[in-house]
Scaffold this motif. Structure first.
Motif, short mmCIF file in Angstrom:
data_model
loop_
_atom_site.label_atom_id
_atom_site.label_comp_id
_atom_site.label_asym_id
_atom_site.label_seq_id
_atom_site.Cartn_x
_atom_site.Cartn_y
_atom_site.Cartn_z
N GLY A 18 -8.69 -23.28 -9.76
CA GLY A 18 -10.03 -22.70 -9.72
C GLY A 18 -10.92 -23.22 -10.80
O GLY A 18 -12.14 -23.09 -10.73
N ARG A 19 -10.33 -23.85 -11.83
CA ARG A 19 -11.21 -24.45 -12.81
C ARG A 19 -10.78 -25.89 -13.04
O ARG A 19 -9.62 -26.24 -12.86
CB ARG A 19 -11.21 -23.64 -14.09
CG ARG A 19 -10.10 -23.96 -15.08
CD ARG A 19 -10.59 -23.45 -16.42
NE ARG A 19 -9.76 -23.69 -17.57
CZ ARG A 19 -9.31 -24.85 -18.01
NH1 ARG A 19 -9.52 -25.94 -17.33
NH2 ARG A 19 -8.63 -24.94 -19.12
N MET A 20 -11.71 -26.74 -13.40
CA MET A 20 -11.38 -28.15 -13.52
C MET A 20 -10.49 -28.35 -14.74
O MET A 20 -10.67 -27.70 -15.76
CB MET A 20 -12.65 -28.99 -13.65
CG MET A 20 -13.48 -29.03 -12.39
SD MET A 20 -12.53 -29.21 -10.87
CE MET A 20 -12.05 -30.93 -10.99
N PRO A 21 -9.55 -29.28 -14.63
CA PRO A 21 -8.67 -29.54 -15.77
C PRO A 21 -9.44 -30.02 -17.00
O PRO A 21 -10.48 -30.65 -16.89
CB PRO A 21 -7.74 -30.64 -15.25
CG PRO A 21 -7.76 -30.52 -13.78
CD PRO A 21 -9.13 -30.03 -13.43
N PHE A 22 -8.86 -29.69 -18.12
CA PHE A 22 -9.39 -30.11 -19.41
C PHE A 22 -8.40 -31.15 -19.95
O PHE A 22 -7.24 -30.85 -20.15
CB PHE A 22 -9.43 -28.88 -20.31
CG PHE A 22 -10.26 -29.07 -21.53
CD1 PHE A 22 -10.46 -30.33 -22.09
CD2 PHE A 22 -10.86 -27.97 -22.15
CE1 PHE A 22 -11.24 -30.49 -23.21
CE2 PHE A 22 -11.64 -28.13 -23.27
CZ PHE A 22 -11.83 -29.39 -23.81
N VAL A 23 -8.88 -32.36 -20.13
CA VAL A 23 -7.98 -33.44 -20.51
C VAL A 23 -8.33 -34.03 -21.86
O VAL A 23 -9.50 -34.27 -22.16
CB VAL A 23 -8.06 -34.63 -19.53
CG1 VAL A 23 -6.72 -35.32 -19.43
CG2 VAL A 23 -8.59 -34.23 -18.19
N VAL A 24 -7.31 -34.27 -22.68
CA VAL A 24 -7.49 -35.08 -23.89
C VAL A 24 -6.91 -36.46 -23.57
O VAL A 24 -5.78 -36.57 -23.10
CB VAL A 24 -6.79 -34.45 -25.10
CG1 VAL A 24 -6.79 -35.42 -26.29
CG2 VAL A 24 -7.49 -33.15 -25.50
N MET A 25 -7.73 -37.51 -23.77
CA MET A 25 -7.27 -38.87 -23.50
C MET A 25 -7.23 -39.62 -24.83
O MET A 25 -8.22 -39.66 -25.54
CB MET A 25 -8.25 -39.60 -22.58
CG MET A 25 -8.58 -38.86 -21.30
SD MET A 25 -9.97 -39.64 -20.40
CE MET A 25 -9.12 -40.99 -19.57
N LYS A 26 -6.07 -40.19 -25.15
CA LYS A 26 -5.97 -40.93 -26.41
C LYS A 26 -5.72 -42.41 -26.13
O LYS A 26 -4.90 -42.75 -25.27
CB LYS A 26 -4.84 -40.34 -27.26
CG LYS A 26 -4.72 -40.98 -28.63
CD LYS A 26 -3.54 -41.90 -28.74
CE LYS A 26 -3.61 -42.83 -29.93
NZ LYS A 26 -2.43 -43.69 -30.06
N PHE A 27 -6.45 -43.28 -26.84
CA PHE A 27 -6.28 -44.72 -26.64
C PHE A 27 -5.85 -45.38 -27.95
O PHE A 27 -6.51 -45.23 -28.97
CB PHE A 27 -7.58 -45.34 -26.12
CG PHE A 27 -7.95 -44.83 -24.75
CD1 PHE A 27 -7.45 -45.46 -23.62
CD2 PHE A 27 -8.75 -43.70 -24.61
CE1 PHE A 27 -7.76 -44.97 -22.35
CE2 PHE A 27 -9.07 -43.21 -23.35
CZ PHE A 27 -8.57 -43.84 -22.21
N GLY A 28 -4.75 -46.12 -27.89
CA GLY A 28 -4.21 -46.79 -29.07
C GLY A 28 -4.90 -48.10 -29.38
O GLY A 28 -5.77 -48.57 -28.63
N GLY A 29 -4.49 -48.71 -30.48
CA GLY A 29 -5.15 -49.90 -31.02
C GLY A 29 -5.28 -51.07 -30.04
O GLY A 29 -6.35 -51.69 -29.95
N THR A 30 -4.22 -51.38 -29.28
CA THR A 30 -4.33 -52.52 -28.37
C THR A 30 -5.28 -52.22 -27.22
O THR A 30 -5.89 -53.12 -26.66
CB THR A 30 -2.95 -52.93 -27.78
OG1 THR A 30 -2.32 -51.74 -27.32
CG2 THR A 30 -2.07 -53.61 -28.80
N SER A 31 -5.42 -50.94 -26.88
CA SER A 31 -6.31 -50.57 -25.78
C SER A 31 -7.78 -50.68 -26.16
O SER A 31 -8.66 -50.69 -25.30
CB SER A 31 -6.03 -49.13 -25.32
OG SER A 31 -4.69 -48.99 -24.96
#
Ligand code: ASP
Ligand code: MG
Length: 439
Positions: A18-31
């Motif tokens: 019923g509610r949109m997901p809450f996401v934490v996205m982490k990107f490392g050095g090579t990304s």
């Protein structure tokens, strides 16, 4: 370690229908190694935003940037003030966060960069190896709720007493991401890296290695501390304590091939690190880890009487040297014995210094050491309920002529110390033995 239950704090996606997901996205050095790759990262972020998800992004410094900053600090002065070390090395993440916010804005996405002190990410005063104490972050939360993407610098925070920038230790942005996910009550913490998940072992050694769709926190902790370098150990500990699901996936998977985080499909790619109760199909052994940065020390002809082990290992602990495996022989004459143990390869010179002082105090004993050793570990929560894993392991290694120098075990792990030259053969042998390459 006792089995965790943790059911009360579960924040499963399913329970949040019923509610949109809450996401934490982490990107490392090579990304985020260059602007082109930052653009690629932005496309991953855009996909989540367009699906209606709330998104906080945590970034590392561009590949190599932190090493360069550390090198400059050392060049300036080998003995330097830890607060100024942090002032310098925290800048790497600041650059990436700003650049990603700019790229996102250029794609029409509302985004803002945040440095550790702005959130704030409050830490203790152990500069260079600080621990996160609290993330109040009310302002951040409001902005996220309004649909703004927050791009947050990993690896850094603020030490409030002296109002100084602090850093969390190398690899610390994984920990930043998990801590933020916990603080904002995210549904999932996605760690984008340069591999597409956690494997049964290093695919460079065993091409048949398989991606694990799920792995338990405890197994991942053993994998992380046993030398498979996907995540900072502390981030896994934090995730386990708070029962935060962490997914490891590759930023090099084309952004359009990744489905937005959605309750129905979130476990189709990458590896999810979660509570063991969520893992339906359990194997006895889940993975094989190895570590080559090991050193073996043997103390020969040391007195065999009460208090000796304390006299040896106490000073090592006081010097902050981690001792891993320990073996003491039975003494034949009842007077003297041999003790063998391992330390991290890079700690060997310091350990020998300490031991020389101990030898001077205790009466002479001989010290032998070697860097040519490797530790190979078999890991799996299924070992708790299955006997015979160790026996099988020793037999298979013996058949290959691999000599075991030391053994250590936990409830879900068996490690052996062997000659470094046999490390790869051992990993391949054990991967085959437990049939980890099979579907
Ligand atoms: N940039 C920092 C480092 O290289 C933190 C991180 O990437 O996790 O250690
Ligand atoms: Mg890392």
């Amino acid at each position: 370690m006792s089995r965790r239950t943790g059911a009360a704090v579960k924040t499963g996606l399913g329970e949040r229908a019923g509610r949109m997901p809450f996401v934490v996205m982490k990107f490392g050095g090579t990304s985020v190694a260059n602007v082109e790759r930052i653009r690629n990262v932005a496309r991953h972020v855009k996909r989540e935003v367009e699906a209606g998800n709330k998104v906080a992004v945590v970034v590392s410094a561009m590949a190599g940037a932190t090493n360069q900053l550390v090198a400059w600090v050392r060049e300036a002065s080998p003995l330097h003030d830890a607060r100024e070390y942090d002032a310098v090395v925290a800048t790497g993440e600041q650059v990436t966060a700003g650049l990603l916010a700019i790229v996102l804005q250029s794609m029409g996405i509302t985004a803002r960069s945040w440095q550790g002190w702005q959130v704030p990410i409050v830490t203790d005063n152990a500069h260079g190896v600080a621990r996160i104490r609290d993330i109040p972050g009310a302002a951040l939360r409001t902005r996220l709720e309004q649909g703004e993407v927050a791009v947050i610098t990993g690896f850094q925070g603020i030490e409030p007493a002296r109002n100084r920038v602090s850093t969390l230790g190398r690899g610390g942005s994984d920990t930043s991401a998990v801590a933020l996910a916990v603080a904002v009550k995210a549904d999932l913490c996605d760690i984008y890296t340069d591999v597409d998940g956690v494997y049964t072992t290093d695919p460079r050694i065993v091409p048949q290695a398989k991606r694990l769709p799920k792995i338990s926190y405890e197994e991942m902790l053993e994998m992380a501390s046993q030398g498979s370098k996907v995540l900072q150990t502390r981030s896994v500990e934090l995730a386990m304590v708070h029962n935060m699901r962490v997914r490891v996936l590759s930023s090099f998977t084309p952004p359009e091939d990744v489905t937005p985080v959605d309750p129905a499909t979130w476990d189709r790619i990458g590896t999810i690190i979660c509570d063991e109760d969520e893992i339906v199909e359990q194997r006895v052994v889940s993975g094989i880890a190895y570590a080559k940065d090991e050193a073996k020390i043997t103390l020969l002809n040391i007195a065999d009487k009460p208090g000796i082990a304390a006299a040896v290992f106490g000073p090592l602990a006081d010097a902050n040297i981690n001792v891993d495996m320990i073996v003491q022989n039975l003494s034949a004459d009842g007077k003297s014995t041999d003790i063998t143990f391992t330390v991290q390869g890079s700690e060997l010179p310091r350990a020998l210094e300490v031991l020389k002082k101990v030898a001077a105090k205790l009466g002479a004993f001989d010290i032998k050491s070697s860097n040519d050793v490797a530790k190979v570990s078999v890991i799996g929560i299924g070992m708790r309920s299955h006997a015979g894993v160790a026996a099988q392991m020793f037999k298979a290694l013996g058949e290959k002529g691999i000599n075991i120098l030391a053994i250590s075990t936990s409830e879900i792990k068996i490690s052996v110390l062997i000659d470094a030259a046999y490390a790869e053969l051992a990993v391949r042998t054990l991967h085959g033995l437990y049939e980890l390459g099979k579907d």
